[in-house]
Design an enzyme around this catalytic site. Structure first.
Site, PDB file in Angstrom:
ATOM      1  N   CYS A  26       0.793  -1.212  -0.044  1.00  0.00           N
ATOM      2  CA  CYS A  26      -0.089  -0.038  -0.001  1.00  0.00           C
ATOM      3  C   CYS A  26       0.826   1.168   0.157  1.00  0.00           C
ATOM      4  CB  CYS A  26      -0.877   0.070   1.175  1.00  0.00           C
ATOM      5  SG  CYS A  26      -0.249   0.022   2.696  1.00  0.00           S
ATOM      6  N   HIS A 555      25.439  -4.244  26.488  1.00  0.00           N
ATOM      7  CA  HIS A 555      24.339  -5.077  26.810  1.00  0.00           C
ATOM      8  C   HIS A 555      23.727  -6.017  25.908  1.00  0.00           C
ATOM      9  CE1 HIS A 555      20.125  -4.968  28.220  1.00  0.00           C
ATOM     10  NE2 HIS A 555      20.686  -4.730  29.493  1.00  0.00           N
TER      11      HIS A 555
END
Length: 633
Positions: A26, A555
């Site tokens: 779209c 991390h």
């Protein structure tokens, strides 16, 4: 931007070409129908270059790309092998009927949306011209040029049965050209004249229901659906040597009477019922109807459910020459843009400001709201609520004013004139509605605010363990020894911007600037010669002090603290000085993913404020010898 590479990366991470059963697009997103949704790696997809967001909704995997979607679609299409004309369907998961309906409606109407939007834009320009000339005492409606251009705006609706026949044939796996012939028969001038004349109409001596099928929507959908089964039956019973002539010939001979005598009238009645229900809502309270659509349209977009409502607006324009569904939806469009403006004005994060500014322009000017919804409003939550509230108020104002448009067009600044065709009073109500929706959402978002982390030392509750790591490193901070630094990657994989990390603690750069790595090997090594300042007890994070003066937080994964050390193993103790390449930590990528956690590895320069510039180098696969962070005085 390398669209070929982006297309290949997306295809690889939806499970490869062999996993793609259907693909459409779209205005802003690729819409995949996959054979096995479990093969898609949404985590990686969401972090690829150019990808705004990934949504699984309505039986589709939707990859939100924004304005570049067409180019990526064109690049990816040759890479997939989808035999759209084949009548053999592979076994597939059925899913619930609502999801299958949404997929079918989307596939039928999405391909024609650009042409419908172009028609609406052109009609808006003609309306402006007509008003300007009328104010001067003239009338351009009798001008031949006006008539020719007006024909272009109405043609797609008049010949809707032909256009829908083509898209429906692709959905139902029928012969496209036989379907188009059936649609063409329904709007053939002589038949239209017969159906709209005074005399009764018979076929094979049997009276049939008179109806004007030009501009109709539902009858051809039913007709092509039945055609697909007729075609499949004939292909089974007719010898191969005769199929090329007899299958299409008999199909059309069967379906023309069946459509005019049975399925066409059924479609007309269904359309009348849908129109009756929507009109009934308007009659009960146009204000409440406008508020409902204006408020909830953005929510419908999130779930893909707005596609199921498009036929209402298209049918209204085709049958009656006007619609108010998209007028109310326009309040939602402008409110999403307004909320994005509020985010842009309120946020202190430069990346978020840029995303919000672009999303605001896309929503307000072009009526394309996905970048605003997925780029900032839904992500930050409170702006989305503000948009819903102000969209509802704007829709209510439009409902009170009896606003209508004479075309089916996405609501934005470019299509304002579409809603000026039915008088100044209604147009002013429309302008008031979008103004309240836009500016109201901007102001409300600014006043209410949203959960954004400070870029300095301020934090919010969500920071929790990450903040403690940062403070531990700050406690042992030393003077910077080198103001021109490059840092290698501690992990092998794909380097992406921190803005792609789903945890705002990192994406907002609250802990510092840096880079993120989507790992393809479960090892963390020392990126440079360094001292290990901290290994977090749950082993998912490390704090390093590099010999060059930079301090890093590494991390592993998002919210992996909840694993409590499971699937992690440390290979170094706190306080140890190590050389570049020393293994510090190992982790099991597959098992962490199976546990439901992202494995992306943010690498943060926690003492960013001590440098003039810290920048991540993203967009490519990296090894432990690849520089991924550049620091300048």
């Amino acid at each position: 931007m390398d669209y070929q590479r982006i297309a290949k990366d997306i295809l690889d991470n939806v499970g490869g070409a062999s996993n793609v059963k259907g693909l459409t697009h779209c205005f802003t997103r690729l819409r995949f129908v996959l054979k096995d949704f479990k093969k898609a790696d949404k985590e990686v997809l969401g972090h690829l270059e150019g990808v705004i967001s990934v949504v699984e909704s309505g039986g589709q995997l939707q990859v939100v790309l924004g304005a570049k979607v067409t180019k990526v679609y064109e690049a990816i299409l040759p890479m997939v092998d989808i035999d759209e004309n084949s009548t053999e369907r592979e076994p597939q998961e059925k899913g619930n009927i609502w999801n299958r309906l949404l997929i079918a409606v989307s596939a039928m109407f999405t391909p024609m949306v650009p042409a419908i939007a172009a028609s609406g834009l052109m009609k808006g320009f003609l309306t402006i011209a007509k008003i300007i000339v009328a104010n001067g005492g003239g009338d351009i409606t009798t001008n031949q040029t006006y008539t020719l251009l007006l024909g272009a705006t109405d043609a797609i609706f008049y010949f809707m049965p032909i256009i829908l026949a083509y898209t429906c044939a692709k959905v139902f796996k029928a012969n496209e050209f036989i379907a188009m012939a059936l649609g063409g028969t329904m709007c053939y001038p002589a038949i239209v004249a017969l159906m709209t004349g005074q005399d009764a109409v018979q076929m094979f001596g049997i009276p049939i229901t008179k109806a004007n099928y030009a501009s109709s929507v539902i009858p051809i959908i039913i007709g092509v659906f039945i055609l697909s089964y007729v075609q499949k039956f004939l292909e089974k019973v007719i010898p191969e040597v005769l199929k090329i002539i007899l299958v299409p010939g008999i199909s059309l001979f069967v379906m023309v009477p069946a459509t005019f005598m049975v399925f066409g009238p059924i479609g007309i009645y269904i359309g009348n019922v849908i129109n009756f229900l929507y009109t009934g809502m308007m009659n009960i309270s146009p204000i409440l109807c406008g508020a409902f659509v204006g408020g909830m349209w953005g929510v419908f977009v999130v779930f893909g459910a707005h596609r199921a409502l498009l036929p209402i607006g298209i049918n209204d324009v085709a049958q009656f020459g006007r619609q108010n569904l998209l007028a109310f939806a326009g309040a939602a469009n402008f409110s999403q843009g307004g909320a994005a403006l509020g985010v842009m004005l309120k946020s202190r994060d430069k990346n978020l400001k840029t995303v919000a500014a672009s999303a605001m322009i896309s929503a307000a000017v072009c009526g394309i709201t996905e970048p605003a919804i997925y780029g900032c409003n839904l992500r930050l939550k409170k702006p989305m609520v503000c948009a819903i509230i102000c969209g509802a108020i704007g829709g209510a104002i439009m409902g009170a004013g009896g606003v209508y448009g004479d075309a089916f067009a996405n609501n934005g600044v470019l299509t304002l004139a579409t809603y000026a065709a039915f008088g100044l009073a209604k147009f002013l109500f429309y302008l008031a509605g979008i103004a309240v929706a836009f500016f109201g959402a901007a102001i409300l978002t600014y006043l209410v605010g949203f959960d954004e982390l400070s870029t300095n030392n301020g934090t919010k509750a969500k920071v929790d363990n990450n903040t403690s790591i940062s403070r531990t490193i700050e406690a042992v901070s030393a003077d910077v020894t080198n103001a021109s630094i490059t840092i290698s990657s501690p992990v092998e994989g794909k380097a992406v911007s921190l803005s792609k990390v789903s945890d705002e603690v990192f994406s907002s750069e609250a802990l510092g600037k840096g880079i993120a790595i989507i790992p393809d090997k479960g090892e963390v090594v020392a990126p440079e010669d360094c001292t290990v300042l901290m290994v977090y007890p749950t082993l998912h994070a490390l704090g390093l002090k590099l010999d060059n003066g930079a301090e890093l937080i590494i991390h592993v994964g998002i919210d992996t603290v909840n694993l409590e050390g499971k699937y992690f193993k440390k290979h170094v103790e706190e306080g140890t000085h190590v050389v570049k390449g020393t293994k510090l930590l190992s982790f099991d990528i597959a098992k962490i993913k199976e546990a439901g956690f992202e494995t992306i590895v943010p690498v943060i320069v926690s003492n960013t404020d001590e440098f003039g510039k810290v920048a991540g180098i993203s967009g490519e696969r990296v090894t432990v010898n690849t520089n991924v962070i550049k620091i300048e005085a």
